[in-house]
Design an enzyme around this catalytic site. Structure first.
Site, short mmCIF file in Angstrom:
data_model
loop_
_atom_site.label_atom_id
_atom_site.label_comp_id
_atom_site.label_asym_id
_atom_site.label_seq_id
_atom_site.Cartn_x
_atom_site.Cartn_y
_atom_site.Cartn_z
N GLU A 30 40.14 3.67 5.34
CA GLU A 30 39.73 2.30 5.07
C GLU A 30 38.30 2.19 5.62
O GLU A 30 38.08 1.90 6.79
CB GLU A 30 40.64 1.29 5.77
N ASP A 57 42.65 3.33 9.88
CA ASP A 57 42.20 1.95 9.89
C ASP A 57 40.77 1.83 10.42
O ASP A 57 40.39 2.54 11.35
CB ASP A 57 43.15 1.13 10.76
#
Length: 727
Positions: free
Chosen positions: A458, A405
């Site tokens: 990401e 993330d």
């Protein structure tokens, strides 16, 4: 008479402020024989017992009414195995003395932990059930180099930090202690007197299990057994394999209808696995399941990196959940958050009174967007804690991939910071060189130690080489989310069809950089929250047009180069934004002939079509696998492209993003032949108008679009069709 330790030392020990308990407590060889000291508050009587024969050797004298006992064995010169026979309020008990055991960490472990290269730090730090010298118990170890004293506290010692102070290994700052008789399931924490003399009660950073929030203690839990990978699971992650990901938040996919409570891991294993398999997805991606204190973070502010959240069950339950997916032939991806952590008092913040896990300077260590703290990637022990955690989920639970993330927030020091609010790196640049080195190390370690397991980034910027190997300057990820493609195409789809011709390039621009990274096309949870509206609600027009637009867009996406990701609820066109506190709107599927059921059937068929036809996935990252056929028809908002596999099989995707049917629309093609219509998003089966090409069409030897052969097609309104060339 025994030789008493210094009275000041005894006072410090009893008050819980003495940092070297092993120098006093336990059995020690002295010039006057063996001396045995014990700190046992509330004990009425203590006898020394020889373990080998059970004989009582001597009674310890109570030298301080606060519980300090001592005995001098003038006739015994060599240490021996012993126990204490203790009477507590007239209740006798035989106990093993934690202070008779030697150091726990081996020299090689100490060296690797200090260097930050221990592959499995979770095997040495934390709480581990074990037998030491034939005695069952738990070994505890925690890194707190600046603490004055660290104790283990829990149910087993009345949460009293005086009773079990730990040994400091000065070479690496790790405190350790073996506690006999402790069992799985008991609660514990570390009581730390920090460098400022303040008492801190901390959960175990390496705990394998934790209490359900709002409680904050760690639970003694066995280290999960190793889960071996398989050739099939490794192949499913390959760049040349079909990868279609169903992204799920376990707490809101489906809930109990009577009380709105979560499903357990085992209930989810029964229901979610069956559904994902039915829908044809190859992978399931779980929003973070690491223990986290705040439901509203969706798991993206974890504190217990090594503990599956208790919200849905135990580590054993979660392991069974993952195994159920594997039995169904579905790989499991875990969202992983090594970029920041919350500042809750029981967590990692100022762990020993210093900025131990985080950067000390708030310009480096504080994330102002999320009110969280940023890991100090420059510390060996912090890098080891994080890299070891990545490997832990793969090795001990069989996780097949990690999606990392907010990578951009890690690799840029000025991420979301104004001028003067960030600290340049050693060379004066904005890159966080320490975070970059950490990511490279972690990705390389996984590639070597867990072949076939992959990582996905990401990463929202144009940082070069995210999916290149570290050896040639890349970050070493296997895949990267294509945030640019997602934003561009959604912006295009939000336009009224009459205006789309002015934004034609939004749908084509992605191919200009499609081969710079190994991209995943994501329609994730971030796109259906915070007022962005649902994917369906972003589509223009009346209800019929909204659903038609969505079906056409999904079919365009599934044919486009890049692996696929779809957040739960989007597969049946949920109309409202995602709410983590309630179940998805499954009632929308009650009408089998309704629009929502039609979209669900389309997504299912897209997945099965995608997996069946190699041109749609095999050369996702090879330019030879894609060719534009119609790229510049902005007036009609038509796009046509060809996908090709290694054996030369071809599939054509054609999209008409206006509500106007296009009859006799000619498309040039590289090879003539019969083309079968294998998918039509306007089919009545999906609640469309059922306009199409009657199952297939033969090519004509008519030149068009710089090709000698062409197809004369009927393009349905707001629809995408797939045509497969048959040999």
């Amino acid at each position: 008479m025994p030789v008493l330790p210094d009275r000041q030392v005894i006072n410090q020990l009893i008050s819980g402020h003495y940092g070297d308990p092993f120098s006093i407590l336990g059995m020690h060889e002295t010039s006057q024989g063996l001396q045995v000291c014990a700190l046992l508050p509330d004990a009425q009587e203590v006898w020394l017992v020889e373990t080998e024969n059970g004989r009582r050797i001597a009674q310890l004298t109570l030298e301080d009414p606060r519980g300090f006992f001592i005995a001098q064995l003038t006739r015994r010169k060599k240490s021996f195995r012993y126990q204490f026979a203790v009477t507590w309020q007239e209740n006798p008990q035989i106990i093993d003395d934690p202070y008779r055991f030697g150091p726990l960490l081996q020299d090689i472990d100490s060296w690797l932990l200090a260097e930050g290269t221990h592959l499995r730090p979770y095997e040495r730090l934390g709480a581990h059930l074990m037998r030491l010298d034939g005695v069952p118990g738990v070994s505890f170890a925690v890194w707190a180099p600046n603490a004055q004293r660290v104790s283990v506290v829990g149910d087993f010692n009345f949460w009293d930090g005086r009773r079990h102070p730990m040994r400091l290994r000065r070479e690496n700052g790790i405190w350790e202690l073996f506690l006999p008789g402790i069992e799985a399931g008991q609660l514990y924490k570390f009581e730390i007197i920090d460098c400022h003399g303040q008492v801190r009660l901390k959960a175990d950073p390496y705990a394998f299990e934790a209490q359900m929030r709002p409680e904050t203690a760690s639970l003694i839990s066995p280290l999960p057994d190793v889960v071996k990978s398989s050739a099939a699971r490794q192949k499913a992650n390959d760049l040349c394999s079909p990868v279609s990901i169903y992204e799920v938040h376990l707490g809101s996919w489906r809930r109990h209808t009577d009380n709105n409570f979560w499903l357990s891991y085992r209930e989810l294993a029964d229901q979610l696995v069956e559904y994902v398999k039915y829908m044809g997805f190859t992978h399931v991606e779980l929003l973070p399941i690491n223990e986290h204190p705040f439901d509203g973070s969706w798991g993206y502010q974890p504190l217990g990196l090594y503990a599956p959240t208790r919200r849905y069950g135990t580590p054993e339950d979660f392991k069974a959940f993952v195994a159920k997916f594997h039995q169904a032939g579905i790989n499991v991806i875990l969202d992983w958050v090594p970029g920041h952590f919350p500042s809750d008092e029981h967590g990692l913040s100022t762990f020993d009174g210093t900025a131990l896990y985080e950067y000390a300077d708030p310009r480096e260590g504080y994330h102002q967007d999320w009110n969280t703290l940023i890991y100090n990637y420059g510390r060996n022990e912090v890098r080891n804690y994080l890299a070891g955690n990545a490997f832990y989920w793969m090795e001990r639970f069989g996780i097949d991939a990690l999606r990392i993330d907010a990578v951009a927030s890690m690799i840029y020091r000025d991420y979301s910071r104004a001028e003067g609010q960030w600290v340049p790196n050693y060379y004066g640049g904005r890159e966080n060189l320490e975070a970059i080195a950490f990511l490279r190390y972690t990705n390389k370690t996984i590639g070597v130690e867990r072949p076939g397991s992959v990582t996905m980034a990401e990463e929202s910027t144009d940082f070069p080489g995210v999916t290149l190997p570290p050896d040639i300057g890349g970050l070493g990820f296997n895949y990267k989310w294509n945030m640019g493609w997602m934003h561009d195409t959604l912006n295009y789809m939000q336009c009224d069809p009459v205006h789309r011709k002015y934004h034609h390039n939004l749908m084509t621009f992605g191919m200009l950089y499609a081969y710079t990274e190994n991209f995943i096309l994501p329609l994730s949870h971030d796109e259906v929250v915070h007022g962005k509206r649902s994917i369906l609600d972003r589509m223009p027009g009346d209800a019929w047009q909204k659903f038609a637009n969505l079906r056409a867009y999904y079919a365009f996406m599934w044919a486009h180069p890049g692996k696929k990701l779809l957040f739960m609820g989007c597969e049946f066109a949920q109309g409202r934004e995602w709410n983590f506190e309630t179940s998805l709107d499954w009632h929308l599927l009650d009408d089998e002939n309704g629009w929502h059921s039609g979209v669900q059937r389309l997504v299912r068929d897209l997945n099965h079509c995608y997996r069946q036809y190699a041109p749609l996935y095999e050369w996702d990252y090879q330019p030879a696998g894609f060719e534009w056929l119609v790229v510049d028809d902005h007036e009609n908002s038509v796009f046509a492209f060809l996908r090709r596999d290694a054996e030369g099989h071809e599939l054509i995707a054609i999209s008409n993003f206006t509500p106007v049917p296009r009859y006799h629309y000619r498309v040039g093609i590289p090879q003539g032949g019969h083309y079968r219509e294998v998918l039509n998003s306007d089919s009545a089966f999906y609640c469309g108008s059922n306009l199409g090409n009657q199952g297939g069409i033969d090519s004509h030897h008519v030149r068009s679009h710089n090709h000698e052969h062409s197809l004369l097609l009927t393009l349905p309104p707001l629809a995408t069709i797939y045509l497969l060339r048959e040999n």
